[in-house]
Design a protein around this motif. Structure first.
Motif: not given
Ligand code: SF4
Ligand code: SF4
Ligand code: SF4
Ligand code: FES
Length: 946
Positions: A62-75, A77-90
């Motif tokens: 809810s707080c939107r403070l933990c935002l990160v950038e993920i290669e190949g994904r738009p926007g 996303p919040a890092s607390c609600t986004t699970p890792v995926a194989a090969g993800m670059v953050v």
């Protein structure tokens, strides 16, 4: 010295076993699938700014403070609600992220009182930390707009305050109350700018459903919810991990300190019994340790009518030794004895029984477990081979069916109740068998599948009727029984329970519930997957307490519900160290590890270690000591940390026994009720003032660590040691770890236990030995400790305590969340805000018949005695049943309980007394005399009246 700020990984660990690789800020890491980006980063040492996330709660986003950038994904996303995926670059830190985070922080800070320097949370505020972390330097919106900075504080809770002006509406408190505590007392009311945290329907915390567990306070990242002790004393500067001294859950805490002053108790995240949660008692009710009523100097008097005289420790100890030796010379070796305490440490308990067996030269030792869980020890050792519960607490997470009988965990074992509620919210079924409608029958998001409100005293009947259904409907797990149990004993038992007289239909009237409900319970228990039994004193404190424990064990064996996670037979232990005091050889017939004194090899082991012969005859139990005192053959007693004049049944018998003795020695924190009959008072030390270990209900041995010097000058084990030396039996321990080493040398289930291991591993569950060097979370996995499990015939024998025209109601007793046992500790804390007196619960029908209304004084009379208390009219109890607690000495509830007791162990039948209830004008003469005597004793001792 421990940490004040433990690492917070932001989200919970993933339970997955498959691993995935991610790259975060250029570093590669393998983590379990399902791990959040926030946690994966934190495990690498990268703290992504966060406010609404904390690793004790599910991610919320809810707080939107933990935002990160993920290669190949738009926007972003919040890092607390986004699970890792194989090969993800953050990437966690980019100019764009920094700008976004600063923008979020600006909004928060523009509606926040900027009084950091005078704020109680200064130095422990995540909002402050995040402002620093995101590099906030300016707030473009200014501070003048409409805001919440003038919102009123709620100071209604005795222990914590709520200052909505500092709230960032992150919902961590609301989620903690739901997910961790399971009370659902908080909501976010209003919308948008008007969103606010609300206890109940915009009530105060005190008048809401809040049970003051403090989980919301712990979760709050700001000073909105904060302990009043922190506001008053300032931030702690060091912490020490120790164990709660109240109930048998055994919650581990960090005592957060300034010097020798406790600032707050924070449940320890790594505590394996409580996983970072607590109840109101452990977290907040520690003030008794420094209460003005503490007696800190030894006192003597020749007669109990004399005033107390303060003396030196040397004089007090020499006096006790000379009196005990005089008594033994005049009346024989067996004329003295002692009582160990289930509130003291294992080491202290072990030493008291050693003093009695080796120093007194007899086996006249008993413990307060006599009056609570002695039938558990007997029943489970007969059936399974070990006098202890079968599971660890974590096991409940795998239970599909929970059968709860004679226990009220939300009041008696609150932290375990929260674990249980969580599992129930996940879909496990709950069966409650209890005369009273306890909270768990219906509580937010939990409804029992069946509640059997049985008549008090009919446990064995209902359990045998359940067995009847399991056998006659062929719900037996034949494979388990065939492989794991004694075939002949099973066949006899099956034949017995199948008799028509044991059917639900035959017993329904006796039990007081419909036969079809009993059948439904049997089917759910036997056919619903992993079925776990949890029980309490509502099972044991009966004339057939041991039979009922064996009946539970029979059910578990017949259905194959023993020996793996999610099942078992689990006693919920009342006092913090009741398991330990039993393990340590506190019973008159057993040495440590439940080995009979009559067994020559066992005795020889102790005799050669202790250098003195041990009497092969079992000694006297508590009631027998008092009988012998009345008969004139028992003259002296050493009572450590137990108040038998309040907690034991049939008080007139207790006081007659104590009054007949020539030297009563009481060692306690306060001048308790038993001290009114004492000749010597030895001041004791609290759990905060000593080193040692406690063993909780799951057999978990945990360290108790000293955080302040004992106010009386000595830890309790040192006092016992001085007494032994004065009696001429030398003891020379320098530290409780040496006592534990001796326990380990002499006790097969403890051979692997030592302080070094406890430091390293945090805690271990016995048996801990060469076969299980890291302890045993679940018992009887490969086979029963006794070899094959043994079924016992459980013939229902109605208690002799019968209702009739003079005493037509049945009284049963229990406890309440905010108070603990006889209340000696909790009555000396602000917990009295919730419970100032014991009340008599009575059904509206019974009340109306007697002309009794809510709050009226009523006389409660049994054939043993009578007392008065105020009525609470409620349908929580069935017609014909009344209920009270016994937390206040003035209530004298045990004046009415009888001398009936369990056939095997003498555990008193507290849970069943035939009584009459009638209107009264107030306390009885005896209560007034008793109160006056208490006041007088305290006046003589120079301590404050309660
Ligand atoms: S103290 Fe516990 S019960 Fe009360 S609101 Fe907070 S989390 Fe809920
Ligand atoms: S009281 Fe604390 S935890 Fe609850 S919403 Fe406000 S800031 Fe968050
Ligand atoms: S549940 Fe029991 S052990 Fe845990 S904090 Fe409460 S009283 Fe202490
Ligand atoms: S910490 Fe992730 S959204 Fe708040």
């Amino acid at each position: 010295m421990g940490l004040i700020h433990e690492p917070d990984y932001g989200t919970k660990p993933s339970a997955a076993t498959d691993m995935v690789s991610v790259v975060i800020d250029g570093q590669e890491r393998r983590v379990p699938a399902g791990t959040s980006i926030m946690r994966a980063a934190a495990e690498m040492g990268t703290q992504i700014p966060k406010l609404c996330a904390t690793d004790s709660l599910d991610a919320f986003g809810s707080c939107r403070l933990c935002l990160v950038e993920i290669e190949g994904r738009p926007g972003t996303p919040a890092s607390c609600t986004t699970p890792v995926a194989a090969g993800m670059v953050v990437r966690t830190q980019t100019p764009q992220l920094a700008k976004l985070r600063r923008g979020v922080m600006e909004l928060y800070i523009s509606d926040h009182p900027l009084d950091c320097l005078t704020c109680g949370a200064n130095g422990d505020c995540e909002l402050q930390d995040m402002a620093g972390a995101v590099g906030l330097r300016d707030v473009r919106y200014g501070y003048e707009g409409i805001n919440h900075c003038d919102a009123d504080k709620d100071l209604s809770n005795p222990y914590f305050q709520f200052d909505p002006s500092k709230c960032i509406v992150c919902s961590r408190c609301v989620r903690a109350c739901e997910e961790v505590q399971g009370t659902f007392a908080l909501t976010i009311g209003g919308r948008g700018f008007g969103s606010h945290v609300s206890p109940g329907m915009d009530e105060s915390f005190f008048s809401s459903e809040c049970v003051s567990c403090g989980a919301c306070v712990q979760a709050c990242p700001t000073a909105t919810l904060i302990e009043k002790s922190v506001v008053e004393l300032g931030q702690p500067e060091h912490s020490v991990v120790t164990t709660c001294a109240y109930c048998g859950v055994g919650c581990a805490f960090k005592a957060e300190m300034r010097g020798e002053t406790v600032v707050r108790m924070v449940p320890w995240k790594d505590g394996l019994a409580n996983h970072g949660h607590s109840c109101v008692k452990g977290r907040f009710a520690w003030g008794y340790a420094t209460h003005r009523d503490r007696i800190t100097k030894p006192m003597l008097r020749d007669k109990i009518s004399d005033p107390w005289r303060e003396v030196s420790w040397d004089e007090a100890i020499a006096h006790v030794a000379s009196e005990f030796r005089r008594i033994q010379a005049s009346y024989g070796k067996g004329a003295i004895g002692g009582i160990t305490s289930s509130r003291c440490t294992n080491e202290e308990t072990f030493l008291v029984q050693k003093l009695i067996r080796a120093g007194f030269g007899n086996n006249n030792v008993d413990t307060c477990a006599r009056v609570c869980h002695s039938p558990t020890g007997y029943g489970l050792s007969q059936t399974f081979g070990t006098s202890a519960g079968t599971q660890d607490f974590d096991s409940v997470e795998q239970a599909d069916v929970i059968l709860l009988i004679g226990a009220n965990p939300t009041d008696g074992h609150p932290v375990f109740a929260s674990r249980m509620k969580k599992r129930l919210r996940e879909g496990a079924k709950l069966i409650v068998i209890d005369p009273r409608r306890i909270d768990l029958v219906r509580t937010p998001h939990v409804t029992a599948s069946v509640h059997l409100p049985i008549r008090p005293s009919t446990n064995v009947a209902v359990l045998t009727a359940l067995a009847h259904v399991i056998v006659t409907e062929d719900l037996v797990n034949h494979r388990f029984v065939g492989e794991r149990c004694e075939p002949d004993a099973f066949a006899l038992w099956a034949e017995f329970v199948a008799l028509d007289r044991n059917s639900p239909e035959a017993l329904a009237e006796t039990i007081g519930v419909p036969a079809e409900d009993i059948r439904a319970v049997a089917r759910i228990y036997a056919g619903g997957g992993n079925a776990a039994i949890y029980y309490g004193l509502g099972i044991t404190e009966h004339s057939q307490g041991s039979t009922a424990v064996m009946a539970l064990a029979n059910l578990a064996m017949a259905t194959g519900n023993v020996g793996r996670p999610g099942v078992g037979v689990n006693p919920l232990r009342g006092q913090n160290n009741v398991q330990g005091s039993c393990d340590m050889g506190s019973f008159p017939h057993e040495l440590s590890g439940y080995r009979h004194v009559s067994t020559p090899e066992v005795r020889h082991l102790f005799e050669s270690a202790w250098g003195t012969p041990i009497d092969p005859e079992p000694g006297l139990r508590i009631p027998n000591m008092l009988d012998a005192a009345i008969d004139g053959t028992f003259k002296g007693i050493y009572i450590q940390g137990e108040d038998i004049a309040q907690s034991d049944p049939d008080i007139r018998h207790i006081t007659a026994g104590l009054s007949a003795m020539e030297c009563v020695v009481v060692q306690d924190l306060f001048l308790n009720e038993t001290a009114q009959f004492a000749h010597v008072f030895l001041p004791g030390s609290t759990f905060l003032e000593k080193n040692g270990t406690f063993t909780n209900a799951e057999r978990r041995i945990q360290r108790v660590r000293k955080v302040m010097a004992p106010k009386n000058g000595y830890e309790d084990w040192q006092i016992t040691q001085m007494l032994a030396n004065a009696l001429g039996y030398p003891m020379d321990y320098a530290h409780p770890s040496e006592i534990m080493d001796e326990i380990a040398r002499l006790t097969p289930t403890f051979t692997g236990v030592n302080y070094e291991k406890l430091e390293r591993e945090g805690s271990v569950q016995w048996p801990c030995n060469e076969n299980a060097p890291h302890g045993t979370p679940i018992m009887h996995e490969a086979g029963f400790v006794r070899g094959q499990g043994r079924f016992f015939i459980t013939e229902y024998v109605p208690t002799d305590e019968k209702v009739g025209p003079r005493f037509p109601l049945l009284l049963t007793t229990g406890r309440i969340l905010s108070q603990y046992n006889v209340g000696a500790q909790t009555r000396r804390t602000d917990n009295t805000a919730w419970h100032q007196e014991d009340l008599l619960e009575i059904h509206p029908h019974d009340a109306e018949q007697r002309g009794i209304a809510e709050g009226h004084w009523v006389k409660l009379a049994s054939r043993a005695g009578e007392t008065s208390l105020r009525a609470k009219v409620t349908d929580r109890v069935a017609p014909g049943v009344v209920y009270t607690t016994f937390h206040h000495p003035m209530t004298m509830a045990n004046v009415v309980t009888t001398d009936y007791s369990d056939w095997a162990t003498n555990c008193p039948e507290y849970k069943v007394t035939a009584v009459q209830v009638s209107p009264s004008n107030g306390p009885t003469d005896a209560q007034r005399d008793y109160a006056a005597l208490g006041r007088e004793t305290r006046r003589i001792a120079g301590v404050a009246a309660e």
